[in-house]
Design an enzyme around this catalytic site. Structure first.
Site, PDB file in Angstrom:
ATOM      1  N   ILE A 132      49.343  47.416  32.646  1.00 53.43           N
ATOM      2  CA  ILE A 132      48.575  47.875  32.293  1.00 53.43           C
ATOM      3  C   ILE A 132      47.796  48.028  33.421  1.00 53.43           C
ATOM      4  O   ILE A 132      47.316  48.669  33.655  1.00 53.43           O
ATOM      5  CB  ILE A 132      48.113  48.315  31.307  1.00 53.43           C
ATOM      6  CG1 ILE A 132      49.418  49.125  30.182  1.00 53.43           C
ATOM      7  CG2 ILE A 132      47.641  49.602  31.080  1.00 53.43           C
ATOM      8  CD1 ILE A 132      48.962  49.046  28.736  1.00 53.43           C
ATOM      9  N   GLY A 188      43.780  41.257  36.423  1.00 49.36           N
ATOM     10  CA  GLY A 188      42.719  41.274  36.983  1.00 49.36           C
ATOM     11  C   GLY A 188      42.170  39.355  35.537  1.00 49.36           C
ATOM     12  O   GLY A 188      42.967  38.789  35.966  1.00 49.36           O
ATOM     13  N   LYS A 228      47.984  41.135  25.714  1.00 53.82           N
ATOM     14  CA  LYS A 228      46.582  41.007  26.386  1.00 53.82           C
ATOM     15  C   LYS A 228      46.967  39.403  27.270  1.00 53.82           C
ATOM     16  O   LYS A 228      46.859  39.126  25.723  1.00 53.82           O
ATOM     17  CB  LYS A 228      45.285  41.251  25.521  1.00 53.82           C
ATOM     18  CG  LYS A 228      45.654  43.042  25.488  1.00 53.82           C
ATOM     19  CD  LYS A 228      44.277  44.038  24.932  1.00 53.82           C
ATOM     20  CE  LYS A 228      45.137  45.549  24.619  1.00 53.82           C
ATOM     21  NZ  LYS A 228      43.083  45.393  24.358  1.00 53.82           N
ATOM     22  N   ASP A 270      32.030  44.029  25.096  1.00 58.10           N
ATOM     23  CA  ASP A 270      31.925  43.991  26.389  1.00 58.10           C
ATOM     24  C   ASP A 270      32.540  46.105  26.721  1.00 58.10           C
ATOM     25  O   ASP A 270      33.581  46.298  26.621  1.00 58.10           O
ATOM     26  CB  ASP A 270      33.752  43.657  27.505  1.00 58.10           C
ATOM     27  CG  ASP A 270      33.460  44.071  28.155  1.00 58.10           C
ATOM     28  OD1 ASP A 270      32.725  43.855  29.362  1.00 58.10           O
ATOM     29  OD2 ASP A 270      34.173  43.338  29.203  1.00 58.10           O
TER      30      ASP A 270
END
Length: 509
Positions: free
Chosen positions: A210, A213, A231, A324
């Site tokens: 998906i 980074g 994740k 965030d």
């Protein structure tokens, strides 16, 4: 100004001219002003100062210029390891492509003089990177560089997938990570891609990548067939023992969150030195994707903000902050319209990012960060910081742009610390005044002037909706009464209709 810098400036001017942003006369005027300046100034800055180009246009030309310089500068016969080093620096946000290109050209000039200077050293000398950042980049590069144990060939492996063996194109053996980068040239590059259903990370089958980074995210399937999101949030190979311990504590706190507007945390596990969070997979569009179609109506923006505020209040009660908040962290589910908050940040991950990169301020997206989040004190972050970030998102939903812009994250944060946020009504005059006041309170520079809790913000939005409904009701009843009275044709009937409408709304009849 060196010859290479002069060539860059002239190339910038030609590309801006070719793009139709400026005329020949404007270019000549800017070049003359640049020549007369006692200190070196970028041509783009001068064109913006003269009002001939916008910052956005300058950024577009500079990106195109970087690509053109890569193609045309014949001196850049560089070792691929240096190109990879620069690519990683740009990808991690530690340097711009223009800064890397300038350093590569400087390196080429030194090589032409018989001097071999590492790219990292040049970037440190130019003030682009610190020694700590160079060490961090070398660690990332070491992971990307792999060597064949049989034939000895070396490859830059791009987009490596955890749990997937990379085969040597020359002999077919599985590549391994080298203990050190060394000085040898690489023999090529291998770009890895996820093959749906053929890679396992822990007990999960990877279906697609998906995003990539600092945080890898995969769509995957668990043993029962449920679709989830994987994740990667912490790399143990660059983590201190206390950071790993704190990660586990914070991840346990995230698992305790249970709210319809928060993507559920299903599992936490470690695989090949990386720690993964497994979350509910929400099929839908991010708010960022929704906003590409234009700003939202006030009613839809309020609906989304209420849902997110409710989710934040639940998290804050559990001692968890988002850290965030941005449009990419909010998903609108297909079919149901359910608003789901995702990607809660971890304080330990922010601290580690600051330690590894020496950025001087916490990780996050500057356009949505609260002013106090710019400091290195993670403890300064609290519920009002999340409320500020949500206010930035609400501002963008209503206007199509964030409240602050700047040429760099640092410039944006400096503006936030020293300037009051503009009013949403400056960019969208149709926004109700009371909604604009709610946004302004969220975006107050001083924490004590913001809403004290996300629940208080939600209640203010509910009160606003009730008032809007009441006004709509008044308008509808008044129009209906006047229509009936006008048909009778009597002034007394019209007056009575107005009185009856107002009395009804006040609860007197």
């Amino acid at each position: 100004m060196t010859d290479s810098e002069r060539e860059e400036e002239l190339l910038f001017g030609r590309m801006a001219l070719r793009a139709g942003f400026i005329t020949e006369e404007q270019l000549k005027e800017a070049l003359k002003k640049q020549e007369e300046s006692p200190v070196h100034r970028r041509l783009g800055d001068i064109l913006v100062e003269l009002g001939y180009m916008t910052r956005g246009q300058v950024a577009l030309v500079m990106r195109a210029q970087g690509r053109q310089l890569d193609k045309t500068d014949k001196r850049l016969r560089l070792p691929r390891r240096d190109v990879l080093f620069g690519t990683i620096a740009v990808k991690l946000g530690l340097a711009t492509k223009e800064q890397i290109n300038r350093a590569l050209r400087r390196q080429a000039e030194l090589r032409a003089q018989g001097k071999e200077v590492p790219l990292g050293k040049i970037l440190v000398e130019e003030g682009v990177l610190t020694l700590s950042q160079v060490r961090t980049l070398l660690a990332h590069q070491r992971k990307s560089l792999m060597v064949c144990p049989q034939c000895g060939k070396r490859y830059n492996v791009l987009n490596a997938v955890p749990g997937k063996k990379v085969k040597c194109p020359n002999c077919g053996a599985s590549l391994e990570e080298p203990l050190a980068i060394g000085t040898a040239e690489v023999n090529g590059a291998i770009k890895e891609e996820v093959e749906p259903g053929k890679v396992r990370i822990g007990g999960y089958v990877v279906l697609e990548e998906i995003s990539r980074g600092w945080k890898l995210i995969y769509k995957a399937k668990d043993r029962s067939g449920q679709i989830v999101a994987l994740k990667a949030v912490l790399d143990e190979r660059v983590s201190l023992p206390q950071e790993v311990a704190r990660f586990r504590q914070e991840a346990d706190a995230l698992k305790r969150l249970s709210h319809p507007n928060i993507a559920r945390i299903l599992d936490v596990f470690e695989f090949e030195g990386r720690h993964f969070l497994v979350t509910e997979f929400v099929q839908g569009r991010t708010l960022r994707q929704v906003l590409t179609e234009g700003h939202l109506t006030p009613s839809e923006a309020v609906r989304i903000t209420k849902a997110v505020a409710d989710a934040l209040h639940h998290a804050h009660q559990k001692g968890v902050y988002h850290r965030d908040m941005k449009p990419e962290s909010i998903i609108v589910e297909d079919g149901t319209g359910r608003v789901v908050l995702t990607d809660f940040g971890l304080a330990v991950c922010q601290e580690q990012t600051m330690r590894l990169t020496r950025k001087g301020f916490a990780a996050g997206t500057a356009a949505y960060m609260a002013p106090e989040a710019a400091g290195s004190a993670i403890d300064a972050y609290d519920a009002t910081s999340d409320i500020y970030s949500l206010g930035c998102v609400l501002f963008e939903m209503l206007t199509g742009r964030p409240p602050f812009y700047g040429d760099s994250p640092l410039e944006i944060m400096v503006r936030k610390m020293n300037e009051d946020a503009p009013s949403v009504m400056d960019y969208n005059a149709t926004v109700p005044q009371k909604l604009a006041a709610i946004v302004a309170k969220c975006l107050a520079r001083k924490k004590e002037l913001r809403y004290r809790s996300a629940l208080e913000l939600k209640e203010a939005l509910i009160d606003l909706e009730r008032e809007q409904e009441w006004r709509q009701k008044v308008t509808t009843l008044l129009k209906r009464s006047l229509c009936v009275a006008t048909s009778v044709g009597s002034a007394a009937a019209i007056v009575y209709a107005l009185y009856a409408t107002i009395a009804y709304l006040l609860g007197e009849v």
